[in-house]
Design an enzyme around this catalytic site. Structure first.
Site, PDB file in Angstrom:
ATOM      1  N   THR A 237      44.999  34.168  38.716  1.00 51.40           N
ATOM      2  CA  THR A 237      44.207  33.630  39.987  1.00 51.40           C
ATOM      3  C   THR A 237      43.485  35.036  40.494  1.00 51.40           C
ATOM      4  O   THR A 237      43.151  34.820  41.761  1.00 51.40           O
ATOM      5  CB  THR A 237      45.333  33.066  41.002  1.00 51.40           C
ATOM      6  OG1 THR A 237      46.547  34.018  41.039  1.00 51.40           O
ATOM      7  CG2 THR A 237      45.961  31.971  40.478  1.00 51.40           C
ATOM      8  N   HIS A 290      56.634  36.877  37.235  1.00 51.30           N
ATOM      9  CA  HIS A 290      55.532  36.208  37.800  1.00 51.30           C
ATOM     10  C   HIS A 290      56.524  35.145  38.313  1.00 51.30           C
ATOM     11  O   HIS A 290      56.668  33.712  38.282  1.00 51.30           O
ATOM     12  CB  HIS A 290      54.603  35.003  37.052  1.00 51.30           C
ATOM     13  CG  HIS A 290      53.378  36.152  36.466  1.00 51.30           C
ATOM     14  ND1 HIS A 290      52.364  36.309  37.228  1.00 51.30           N
ATOM     15  CD2 HIS A 290      53.346  36.424  35.186  1.00 51.30           C
ATOM     16  CE1 HIS A 290      51.719  37.063  36.512  1.00 51.30           C
ATOM     17  NE2 HIS A 290      52.192  37.150  35.375  1.00 51.30           N
ATOM     18  N   SER A 333      41.152  29.583  32.163  1.00 46.40           N
ATOM     19  CA  SER A 333      41.596  31.119  31.794  1.00 46.40           C
ATOM     20  C   SER A 333      43.020  31.445  31.194  1.00 46.40           C
ATOM     21  O   SER A 333      43.272  32.125  30.333  1.00 46.40           O
ATOM     22  CB  SER A 333      41.475  31.846  33.254  1.00 46.40           C
ATOM     23  OG  SER A 333      41.704  33.102  32.931  1.00 46.40           O
ATOM     24  N   GLN A 458      32.710  40.398  44.069  1.00 44.60           N
ATOM     25  CA  GLN A 458      32.804  38.827  43.765  1.00 44.60           C
ATOM     26  C   GLN A 458      32.362  38.842  42.198  1.00 44.60           C
ATOM     27  O   GLN A 458      31.065  38.894  42.060  1.00 44.60           O
ATOM     28  CB  GLN A 458      31.985  38.115  44.538  1.00 44.60           C
ATOM     29  CG  GLN A 458      31.975  36.728  44.218  1.00 44.60           C
ATOM     30  CD  GLN A 458      33.275  36.116  44.388  1.00 44.60           C
ATOM     31  OE1 GLN A 458      33.948  36.397  45.605  1.00 44.60           O
ATOM     32  NE2 GLN A 458      34.035  35.157  43.711  1.00 44.60           N
ATOM     33  N   ARG A 463      36.210  34.855  31.838  1.00 48.32           N
ATOM     34  CA  ARG A 463      36.294  34.361  30.618  1.00 48.32           C
ATOM     35  C   ARG A 463      36.213  32.886  30.774  1.00 48.32           C
ATOM     36  O   ARG A 463      35.748  32.033  29.847  1.00 48.32           O
ATOM     37  CB  ARG A 463      37.694  34.583  29.998  1.00 48.32           C
ATOM     38  CG  ARG A 463      37.722  36.338  29.707  1.00 48.32           C
ATOM     39  CD  ARG A 463      39.151  36.472  28.777  1.00 48.32           C
ATOM     40  NE  ARG A 463      39.311  38.152  28.527  1.00 48.32           N
ATOM     41  CZ  ARG A 463      39.781  38.808  29.224  1.00 48.32           C
ATOM     42  NH1 ARG A 463      40.151  38.549  30.337  1.00 48.32           N
ATOM     43  NH2 ARG A 463      39.636  40.159  28.717  1.00 48.32           N
TER      44      ARG A 463
END
Length: 615
Positions: A237, A290, A333, A458, A463
């Site tokens: 993210t 995570h 992604s 930005q 990918r």
């Protein structure tokens, strides 16, 4: 050319120039004609008999002087003079030019000479052009004295003034956003860096109704106290980029210490050896790789204050923050990341005090990793944690029995997870969107009152954007992440409403400050004006009257009007009071009447005092 032998014998020995005489000739002819003239100048010679008439192209009146008067610079014999180079018999000036031409025949010398002369000619032309321009503009000044000298001095003065102004502006306004340099008449308007960040209009139609408390997010974060910022990092993210901003790109009294070659930085509070940030780049994966909402809420307090007694633990405020992303882009992604060999096997997935069993959370692959897996195989695995990952990591899994799918029906489970994720996201101190980097930076700075050093960038090319999928695959990905799609729509609506609310509030605050500043300046101006006016009247009353004959009359008229106004007000108020006292004395007690009359008279005196003060 060689002369006949008879002519050479007739000429005799060569003539020698006199002592001290200059070696020059006055005959402007070629060497052949000079030789003929020399032969014909002796009477009775063979050459004179052969050539009795003047040379070709020479009139009869032509007569060269004798060699005794103006001798030539010759060699030792006539034959040597004849065999000498061609330019040896030419005048000195022409021989010098021919010698210079032969010397400059070199290509490099010729190019340098041409370049030098061209630059000199250009400078000369430029000087004349500037002189003409300054003579037209500053004609009256240039007409006095030397025009060129005054123009040069004026040009030098203007150049020096321009350089001085540039230096002063750079000192006063070192940044690019200086208010003094925003010349809208000469430059295009600067676009809003927060507008059209995702190539869509900044104004949108809200879908959800949020209260003022939901939109106004301002955290009283005291970095010197005991509060802690906890970053919930969801895979793919843009959390890695945002995490680096927190430790490397934020203005702090005591910046984070980041060493070369190490991912973690030391982010201590000013004057304390205690961290203010709980994230990957400050404390590492202290609660697991995570870690999600369920893990962090139960793990962070124990990790931070685990060594202290429960009675000695400070009352901390844990401010949770996170970053969300478009579900389709995030899913693609993650697939590309897994395809390269990523597994996240170190994730604990602790829920309700224990990790899930292999039956509750099966694996999608049998080997060490899932590298090289195609997109279809990635989507076909029903146990893939990439499906609805953002909802799962933001919700409280204890409400649905953690990873045990048999606790409640799937439809009810999905509804509970989605509502829990929305509630947790709304009550977080801050959350940002990957597709709105500048807005994310703005809201974080306004929420925590902390500024970043450099603006966010930005990146529209990632990918995931390089993966070409058809409409059918995109719809299937959206179906696999239908909870994330709903959560992202909710988060985007809340995010943009918060941004617009904060911008409007900022504009209102700036407008209020400008109004207060105008009132303050106006009051100071009036006060200074009246003080100077009164001081001038008190110091020179006779002079003021002589200079302004109508001033005294105007002041007297104003004072009379004010005096009459005050008298009328006092008379009318006294009459009204007397009438009121007479009416009330019949109905009320005398004490009460006196009290009311005293209150009314006090109000009248207050009003009269205010009028006197205004005057």
């Amino acid at each position: 050319m060689a002369l006949p032998a008879c002519a050479a014998r007739a000429l005799g020995p060569p003539l020698q120039p006199e002592q001290g005489a200059p070696a020059r000739t006055t005959c402007p002819r070629r060497h052949s004609r000079v030789e003929a003239e020399l032969a014909a100048s002796r009477p009775g010679s063979v050459a004179a008999s052969v050539r009795a008439s003047p040379p070709r192209g020479v009139s009869h009146g032509f007569n060269c002087r004798l060699l005794q008067d103006e001798p030539l610079k010759a060699s030792s014999s006539l034959a040597g003079a004849v065999r000498a180079p061609l330019f040896a018999l030419l005048p000195r000036g022409r021989r010098r030019r021919m010698h210079d031409l032969r010397r400059r025949w070199d290509l490099g010398s010729l190019c340098r000479a041409l370049l030098t002369r061209g630059l000199a000619a250009l400078g000369h032309s430029l000087k004349h052009v500037l002189g003409a321009i300054f003579s037209k503009i500053f004609g009256p000044l240039a007409s006095v004295g030397n025009m060129d000298e005054k123009s040069n001095k004026l040009l030098l003065a203007l150049v020096m003034l321009f350089l001085f102004a540039v230096i002063v502006l750079q000192y006063v306004c070192p940044g690019t956003e200086c208010q003094l340099l925003r010349l809208q008449a000469f430059s295009s308007p600067v676009p809003d860096p927060y507008r059209s960040e995702d190539e869509s209009s900044a104004r949108f139609v809200p879908r959800y109704n949020f209260s003022r408390g939901d939109l106004l997010r301002k955290v009283d974060f005291d970095i010197k106290g005991d509060d802690l910022i906890v970053f919930l990092h969801i895979q793919k993210t843009g959390g890695t980029t945002f995490g680096r901003h927190l430790v490397r790109n934020i203005q702090l009294e005591q910046p984070c210490e980041c060493r070369v070659g190490q991912k973690k930085c030391t982010c201590h509070r000013p004057g304390k050896r205690e961290t203010w940030l709980f994230s990957r780049f400050s404390t590492g994966w202290s609660c697991g790789l995570h870690a999600d909402w369920t893990e962090l809420t139960s793990c962070v307090p124990a990790v931070v204050d685990g060594k202290r007694d429960a009675r000695l633990r400070p009352s901390r405020n844990f401010h949770y923050i996170t970053i969300l992303r478009d579900p389709v882009s995030r899913y693609l992604s993650e697939w590309r990341h897994v395809q390269r060999g990523a597994t996240w096997k170190a994730s604990l997935h602790v829920c309700d005090g224990r990790p899930p069993t292999s039956e509750e959370l099966p694996s999608c692959y049998t080997g060490d990793d899932w590298s090289g897996c195609p997109l279809k195989e990635f989507m076909d695995c029903p146990y893939n944690l990439a499906n609805n990952r953002q909802v799962r990591m933001l919700s409280d899994l204890t409400l649905v029995g953690c990873y045990n799918l048999s606790v409640m029906p799937e439809k009810q489970r999905n509804k509970v997870l989605l509502e829990s994720a929305k509630s947790n996201l709304k009550h977080m101190a801050f959350f940002g969107l990957t597709e709105f980097q500048r807005k994310t930076q703005y809201l974080f700075e306004k929420t925590f009152n902390m500024n970043f050093i450099s603006p966010f960038t930005q990146y529209n090319t990632t990918r995931a954007s390089s993966v070409e999928i058809n409409e059918e695959i995109q719809k299937r990905i959206e179906g696999l992440n239908f909870l994330d799609m709903e959560l992202y729509s909710y988060a985007k609506d809340l995010f943009l409403q918060r941004y617009q609310f904060m911008r409007q509030k900022e504009h209102q605050e700036a407008r209020r400050k400008r109004q207060e500043q105008r009132k303050f300046l106006k009051g100071r101006f009036l006060q200074t004006h009246f003080q100077s006016h009164s001081q001038g009247q008190s110091q020179n009353p006779s002079q003021n009257l002589s200079q302004n004959p109508n001033l005294n009359a105007i002041q007297n008229l104003t004072q009379n009007l004010l005096h009459n106004l005050i008298q009328n007000l006092t008379q009318s108020s006294s009459q009204n009071l007397s009438q009121k006292e007479t009416r009330d004395s019949q109905r009320q007690k005398p004490g009460q009447g006196r009290n009311e009359s005293s209150h009314a008279s006090n109000g009248t005196h207050d009003y009269i005092g205010s009028v006197e003060k205004w005057r």
